[in-house]
Design an enzyme around this catalytic site. Structure first.
Site, PDB file in Angstrom:
ATOM      1  CG  HIS A  68      -0.229   0.354   2.480  1.00  0.00           C
ATOM      2  ND1 HIS A  68       0.600  -0.549   3.127  1.00  0.00           N
ATOM      3  CD2 HIS A  68      -0.180   1.493   3.206  1.00  0.00           C
ATOM      4  CE1 HIS A  68       1.116   0.033   4.188  1.00  0.00           C
ATOM      5  NE2 HIS A  68       0.658   1.272   4.270  1.00  0.00           N
ATOM      6  CG  HIS A  83       0.049   5.917   2.573  1.00  0.00           C
ATOM      7  ND1 HIS A  83      -1.280   5.579   2.696  1.00  0.00           N
ATOM      8  CD2 HIS A  83       0.696   5.304   3.590  1.00  0.00           C
ATOM      9  CE1 HIS A  83      -1.430   4.809   3.758  1.00  0.00           C
ATOM     10  NE2 HIS A  83      -0.236   4.620   4.315  1.00  0.00           N
TER      11      HIS A  83
END
Length: 163
Positions: A68, A83
């Site tokens: 992620h 992110h």
């Protein structure tokens, strides 16, 4: 001697949008870690597609097991964190596919991660994806994009002058 006489030459770096989507100011990211710039300054993107590309030429210096988040260091030493979504670490990698490894050299536009956008939208707190300059103390100036809609690997996200 001449360095002192004429001043240190600054490095200017252009960061391309790593995602296709709508520009979001860092202050508007619904997570205080990002909105209060505790990790550094930058911008965020609300993605319309599930592909993340490298915003600069550099090296993958961090790639989370859960896929992620990706950390990239540019050739000029700029450190970036991409992110994908918020609170997506809780998904434990589900819905994400990595296309690079830590230590790998990348060129701007290279595919880093693909993700299942509908799944992430349903399961995560938000799909808004911050792009943070984590060594911001080394930044002389930062010019952020004013475009509303960005295209991954094509639109300029930020122009950075590094000390």
């Amino acid at each position: 001697m001449f360095k002192n006489l004429f001043g240190k030459k600054e490095t200017i770096e252009t960061l391309l949008a790593p995602l296709t989507g709508k520009l979001v100011n860092m202050e508007d990211v619904p997570d205080e870690m990002f909105s209060k710039k505790l990790l550094g300054d930058g911008l965020a993107i609300e993605p319309m597609e599930g592909t993340v590309v490298a915003p600069v030429d550099g090296e993958v210096v961090q790639f989370s097991d859960t896929k992620h988040a990706v950390g990239i260091q540019s050739k000029n030493g700029l450190e970036l964190l991409i992110h994908i979504g918020l609170e997506t670490v809780a998904l434990k990698g589900e819905g994400f596919e990595g296309h690079v490894s830590q230590g790998e050299k990348v060129k701007a536009g290279d595919k880093l991660v693909t993700f299942d956008l509908p799944f992430i939208k349903e399961k995560a707190d938000s799909i808004i994806s911050p792009i943070v300059i984590t060594n911001f103390v080394e930044v002389e100036s930062l010019k952020k994009s004013e475009e509303t809609n960005l295209v991954a690997g094509e639109s300029t996200l930020m122009t950075v002058s590094k000390k």
